[in-house]
Design a protein around this motif. Sequence first.
Motif, PDB file in Angstrom:
ATOM      1  N   ALA A 136       9.956  28.935  52.041  1.00 32.92           N
ATOM      2  CA  ALA A 136      11.034  29.451  51.201  1.00 32.92           C
ATOM      3  C   ALA A 136      10.644  29.375  49.731  1.00 32.92           C
ATOM      4  CB  ALA A 136      12.311  28.657  51.443  1.00 32.92           C
ATOM      5  N   ASP A 139      14.473  29.604  43.754  1.00 31.41           N
ATOM      6  CA  ASP A 139      14.574  30.499  42.609  1.00 31.41           C
ATOM      7  C   ASP A 139      14.926  29.735  41.339  1.00 31.41           C
ATOM      8  OD1 ASP A 139      17.385  30.159  42.563  1.00 31.41           O
ATOM      9  OD2 ASP A 139      17.717  31.923  43.801  1.00 31.41           O
ATOM     10  N   GLN A 144      17.609  28.334  47.515  1.00 28.82           N
ATOM     11  CA  GLN A 144      16.536  28.650  48.450  1.00 28.82           C
ATOM     12  C   GLN A 144      16.693  30.083  48.946  1.00 28.82           C
ATOM     13  OE1 GLN A 144      14.008  26.159  50.173  1.00 28.82           O
ATOM     14  NE2 GLN A 144      14.268  25.707  48.008  1.00 28.82           N
ATOM     15  N   GLU A 145      15.602  30.827  48.926  1.00 27.77           N
ATOM     16  CA  GLU A 145      15.630  32.200  49.415  1.00 27.77           C
ATOM     17  C   GLU A 145      14.359  32.473  50.193  1.00 27.77           C
ATOM     18  OE1 GLU A 145      14.397  35.224  46.357  1.00 27.77           O
ATOM     19  OE2 GLU A 145      15.147  33.680  44.984  1.00 27.77           O
ATOM     20  N   LEU A 157      16.855  35.680  53.848  1.00 32.26           N
ATOM     21  CA  LEU A 157      17.719  36.085  52.743  1.00 32.26           C
ATOM     22  C   LEU A 157      16.828  36.401  51.547  1.00 32.26           C
ATOM     23  CD1 LEU A 157      20.582  33.433  53.069  1.00 32.26           C
ATOM     24  CD2 LEU A 157      20.498  35.739  54.026  1.00 32.26           C
ATOM     25  N   GLN A 159      17.330  37.961  48.242  1.00 31.79           N
ATOM     26  CA  GLN A 159      17.657  38.230  46.837  1.00 31.79           C
ATOM     27  C   GLN A 159      17.249  37.071  45.943  1.00 31.79           C
ATOM     28  OE1 GLN A 159      21.382  40.383  45.461  1.00 31.79           O
ATOM     29  NE2 GLN A 159      21.863  38.339  44.728  1.00 31.79           N
ATOM     30  N   GLY A 162      12.902  36.911  47.745  1.00 35.73           N
ATOM     31  CA  GLY A 162      12.570  36.189  48.972  1.00 35.73           C
ATOM     32  C   GLY A 162      11.982  37.011  50.091  1.00 35.73           C
ATOM     33  N   HIS A 222      15.461  43.393  49.242  1.00 34.87           N
ATOM     34  CA  HIS A 222      16.219  42.142  49.154  1.00 34.87           C
ATOM     35  C   HIS A 222      17.431  42.145  50.069  1.00 34.87           C
ATOM     36  CE1 HIS A 222      18.545  44.618  46.269  1.00 34.87           C
ATOM     37  NE2 HIS A 222      19.556  43.858  46.630  1.00 34.87           N
ATOM     38  N   THR A 225      17.087  41.913  56.359  1.00 28.76           N
ATOM     39  CA  THR A 225      17.258  40.575  56.919  1.00 28.76           C
ATOM     40  C   THR A 225      16.768  40.507  58.348  1.00 28.76           C
ATOM     41  OG1 THR A 225      18.840  38.746  57.158  1.00 28.76           O
ATOM     42  CG2 THR A 225      19.583  40.909  57.881  1.00 28.76           C
ATOM     43  N   LEU A 297      25.258  36.580  51.508  1.00 26.58           N
ATOM     44  CA  LEU A 297      24.458  37.633  50.909  1.00 26.58           C
ATOM     45  C   LEU A 297      24.767  38.956  51.598  1.00 26.58           C
ATOM     46  CD1 LEU A 297      22.239  38.175  48.760  1.00 26.58           C
ATOM     47  CD2 LEU A 297      20.577  38.000  50.617  1.00 26.58           C
ATOM     48  N   THR A 299      23.393  41.389  52.997  1.00 30.97           N
ATOM     49  CA  THR A 299      22.359  42.025  53.804  1.00 30.97           C
ATOM     50  C   THR A 299      22.929  43.302  54.426  1.00 30.97           C
ATOM     51  OG1 THR A 299      22.930  40.344  55.468  1.00 30.97           O
ATOM     52  CG2 THR A 299      20.925  40.022  54.200  1.00 30.97           C
TER      53      THR A 299
END
Length: 461
Positions: A136, A139, A144-145, A157, A159, A162, A222, A225, A297, A299
């Motif tokens: 991961a 950011d 965590q992305e 995920l 954005q 990631g 982004h 998924t 998010l 997605t």
Amino acid sequence: MAPAVALIAVGGTACTVPESLGAGVKGTPGAAGLHDPYFPKLGNGGYDVSHYALTLDYDPKTRKLSGTATVTARATQDLSAFNLDLHGMTVHSATVGKDPAAVNRAGHELTLRPRDEIPKGSTFRAVVRYSGIPSAITDAAGAQEGWLKTADGAVALGQPTGSMTWFPGNHHPRDKATYETAITVPKGLTAVSNGELRSQRPTSDGKRTTFVWRSAEPVASHAATVGIGSYTTSSYRPEGGGVPVYTAVDKTVAPRTAKLLARIPELTDWAVDNFGPYPFTSTGAIVERSGDIGYALETQSRATFPEASFDAETLVHEIAHQWFGDSVTPETWQDVWLSEGFATYAEWLYLEDFEGIPASESFQEAYDTESNWDFPPAAQPDAEHFLGAPVYDRGAMVLYKVREAVGDDAFHEIVRGWAEKHRHGNASTDDFTAYVEGESGKDLTELWDIWLYGDAKPDQP
């Protein structure tokens, strides 16, 4: 930086570029970034991707991901080499057309140098085979992305950066593409992605299952998924028509989320009334345990939520993103207020229509919140703040002020028209202000100066 090495192709894929690819062409390398105001190295120049075909195999026990990414793209310049964004992982081979390509790795930049240069305007196909344990990305805001391990699988995920943790691509929001994603997972688990489930079949040994998903409408990377886990799934078309629904919910939280999940058709229909025709072929949600992911998010076609954030207002927020963020995608990350401001304003509309709370009260609450005045929504100070509070609430305040300036009926038509004009495309802040003034016939310079670009909190709301 490792030296470029030619790799032996594994099962070369035919390319749509003629056999004379690059003959006599004197190309130059595509840029290693698209100069986004907040993520300048994100994305790559020299080509536009039209389609990703991703073949993935994931083992939750070992956390190993094996993948083949087939990237179909059109050269926008004469190319001697081009980059893909990829974080971590080991690249085993790469081809462009039928031939092996030389490969360089430098940080997140994966550079492919084809045997022959690619002429401007040509469509080419690159195939990258890779594997590893995806890591991961933390950011700038500390979130965590990327490819995130969950209790029983994983969820991706993306954005803002990631998606590069699980497949190589042109990972900037303005290079949208269609997707076909085939995911093989151990028997008993389900793999979910964007778009429509095309097939579900056991592997020859009966120990695993392959799920194939297809997104016919373009997706910003982004918003792509994959969810893997022990899910309770549901797929149906609402009575009387409406947008088809697909949901996948972690079995441990399914009983507690069923009531709100059942409202997805109702809230999607409400959003259609406000924003115009639904831009995709299905709607839905992926709901994970709260300890597995920390935020919701948008997605594309099925937003992703932790149970702790799965409430009516957040569901409305993410449904609104299907129009504003996923279909109409920000031109750069500096324009992200066009995504988050609209989704936040949708929450205000929901409160107005379902809870009897006028949008004026939501506006006043946002006006009274001092953190919303840290910076203008269209001018975040840096990458750490690109999703700060003003992007959401001051973005929504801008839309409230537009509604106040042009009237309810005209505002309703502007919102629907904006979503239609830029459907499946990208748009900037300048595009929006010009569109509003053109449709309303009003000069709103003062409104933009105060509410969109102003550094200071105005004395009166």
